[in-house]
Enzyme design. Structure first.
Site, PDB file in Angstrom:
ATOM      1  N   GLU A  23       0.829  -1.220   0.000  1.00 21.65           N
ATOM      2  CA  GLU A  23       0.000   0.000   0.000  1.00 21.65           C
ATOM      3  C   GLU A  23       0.864   1.272   0.000  1.00 21.65           C
ATOM      4  O   GLU A  23       2.071   1.220   0.252  1.00 21.65           O
ATOM      5  CB  GLU A  23      -0.911   0.014   1.232  1.00 21.65           C
ATOM      6  CG  GLU A  23      -0.158  -0.030   2.556  1.00 21.65           C
ATOM      7  CD  GLU A  23      -0.951   0.557   3.718  1.00 21.65           C
ATOM      8  OE1 GLU A  23      -1.487   1.678   3.579  1.00 21.65           O
ATOM      9  OE2 GLU A  23      -1.009  -0.090   4.778  1.00 21.65           O
ATOM     10  N   LYS A 157      -3.143  -2.027  15.222  1.00 19.89           N
ATOM     11  CA  LYS A 157      -2.386  -1.237  16.173  1.00 19.89           C
ATOM     12  C   LYS A 157      -3.195  -0.981  17.438  1.00 19.89           C
ATOM     13  O   LYS A 157      -4.416  -0.855  17.378  1.00 19.89           O
ATOM     14  CB  LYS A 157      -2.042   0.092  15.511  1.00 19.89           C
ATOM     15  CG  LYS A 157      -0.859   0.751  16.126  1.00 19.89           C
ATOM     16  CD  LYS A 157      -0.429   1.914  15.290  1.00 19.89           C
ATOM     17  CE  LYS A 157       0.646   1.476  14.336  1.00 19.89           C
ATOM     18  NZ  LYS A 157       0.998   2.439  13.355  1.00 19.89           N
TER      19      LYS A 157
HETATM   20  N1  PSU Z   1      -2.116   1.226  10.554  1.00 22.91           N
HETATM   21  C1  PSU Z   1      -0.783   1.430  10.633  1.00 22.91           C
HETATM   22  N2  PSU Z   1      -0.170   2.208   9.700  1.00 22.91           N
HETATM   23  C2  PSU Z   1      -0.884   2.783   8.688  1.00 22.91           C
HETATM   24  C3  PSU Z   1      -2.280   2.526   8.613  1.00 22.91           C
HETATM   25  C4  PSU Z   1      -2.850   1.749   9.559  1.00 22.91           C
HETATM   26  O1  PSU Z   1      -0.151   0.912  11.512  1.00 22.91           O
HETATM   27  O2  PSU Z   1      -0.292   3.497   7.878  1.00 22.91           O
HETATM   28  C5  PSU Z   1      -3.061   3.083   7.469  1.00 22.91           C
HETATM   29  C6  PSU Z   1      -3.438   1.944   6.502  1.00 22.91           C
HETATM   30  O3  PSU Z   1      -3.324   2.412   5.179  1.00 22.91           O
HETATM   31  C7  PSU Z   1      -4.889   1.682   6.851  1.00 22.91           C
HETATM   32  C8  PSU Z   1      -5.364   3.076   7.193  1.00 22.91           C
HETATM   33  O4  PSU Z   1      -5.619   1.117   5.797  1.00 22.91           O
HETATM   34  O5  PSU Z   1      -4.286   3.641   7.925  1.00 22.91           O
HETATM   35  C9  PSU Z   1      -6.631   3.048   8.015  1.00 22.91           C
HETATM   36  O6  PSU Z   1      -7.171   4.320   8.058  1.00 22.91           O
HETATM   37  P1  PSU Z   1      -8.658   4.526   8.614  1.00 22.91           P
HETATM   38  O7  PSU Z   1      -8.572   4.147  10.059  1.00 22.91           O
HETATM   39  O8  PSU Z   1      -8.964   5.977   8.376  1.00 22.91           O
HETATM   40  O9  PSU Z   1      -9.540   3.608   7.805  1.00 22.91           O
END
Ligand code: PSU
Ligand code: MN
Length: 303
Positions: A23, A157
């Site tokens: 990604e 996380k």
């Molecule tokens: N968790 C991490 N690092 C990240 C992300 C999540 O440890 O960079 C990023 C990923 O791309 C994940 C996104 O899909 O954050 C999730 O964002 P949201 O909670 O807005 O859906």
């Protein structure tokens, strides 16, 4: 669809070689420059060292790129104002011919269109703390429910509500496999208090489960949770204190929605003096090695 699959990735897929999707939100919104670019390139190298082919995915001028060049990765790391792009943002980025850094959800969707089964990342999104009031639940979970891509990560996380996240994954029929772990790893730490029902000991075991899912038309993803290597695992109590502090700051500043995850990630790096970043990079590389090994076994099974 506006999609460009690199020649290298196309050839690998045609020849049943292992390909790993990666990604770009992690690059543009997950880590500071230049560490983000260094990390992205090291992850590609780790995949190559196992004999697999990396396919970093992002959107450039409205075109979904499957298999970015090193130059494009560098640009993603440096350029300001690249939009964080989840599933719902895709049509807007396409129509406006904009740049988009794809989240787990959007990357899964694009990987599936390109027929890439495996996707390596650091951590997935999930149910945020207080999601029972705010409904802030990442689109990553919906995507795992319906899109046929297997995701190798180090667990959600601990900025998230891990228990709530696991319950949603169960409701949505997403198998969660621990890799040599009986509990859910929590990204920065090897363990959490949440049990995992299935502990896989080898890449082959994982590949066989993915194959069985596909052969039986059980649509959706598989989540493989690979604990961070021992030497990089952070102290659980300390990191949770840091996370609580970062979350308190989002509340004070009114940071919500798609901005919340990137804010928390950069705040945690700041509060740990960069220590969390080292761990973050180490665990993604660790996942890259495992993902490539699983993909190799999967290709052999499908010969
Ligand atoms: N968790 C991490 N690092 C990240 C992300 C999540 O440890 O960079 C990023 C990923 O791309 C994940 C996104 O899909 O954050 C999730 O964002 P949201 O909670 O807005 O859906
Ligand atoms: Mn969210």
């Amino acid at each position: 669809m506006n999609i460009r699959i690199s020649e290298r990735v196309k050839k690998a897929l045609d020849e049943n070689k292992p390909v790993i999707a990666l990604e770009t939100t992690i690059i543009s919104h997950g880590m500071p420059y230049p560490k983000n670019v260094e990390c992205a390139l090291k992850v590609e190298e780790a995949i190559e060292s196992e004999g697999a082919i990396p396919a970093t995915i992002g959107i450039i001028d409205g075109v979904a790129i499957i298999g970015m060049s090193h130059q494009e990765i560098e640009e993603f790391g440096k350029r300001k104002g690249i939009k964080k792009c989840s599933r719902r943002d895709l049509p807007i980025i396409f129509a406006k011919k904009d740049w988009g850094a794809t989240t787990v959800a959007a990357t899964m969707f694009l990987a599936s269109i390109a027929n890439i089964e495996f996707f390596v990342t650091g951590g997935i999104g999930g149910a945020h703390k207080k999601a029972n009031e705010t409904f802030d639940i990442s689109a990553d979970l919906e995507e795992l429910a319906k899109t046929n891509v297997s995701v190798i990560c180090a667990g959600p996380k601990a900025i998230l509500d891990l228990g709530f996240t696991m319950e949603i994954l169960e409701t949505k029929g997403v198998p969660v496999l621990g890799f040599n772990s009986d509990v859910l790893p929590a990204f920065f730490t090897k363990t959490s208090k949440y049990k995992i029902d299935y502990n896989c000991k080898t890449p082959l075991e994982v590949a066989e489960i993915v194959k069985a899912k596909r052969e039986n038309n059980l649509d959706g993803g598989v989540l493989i949770a690979n604990p961070v290597p021992d030497e990089y695992s952070l102290n659980e109590e300390k990191i949770n204190q840091v996370i609580d502090k970062a979350i308190a700051e989002t509340e004070e500043k009114g940071i919500k929605g798609k901005d919340e995850t990137p804010f928390l990630l950069s705040k945690i790096v700041e509060l740990t003096n960069g220590k969390s970043l080292e761990t973050n990079i180490a665990l993604i590389i660790n996942n890259a090695h495992l993902g490539a090994k699983i993909a190799k076994e999967y290709c052999l099974l499908n010969k």
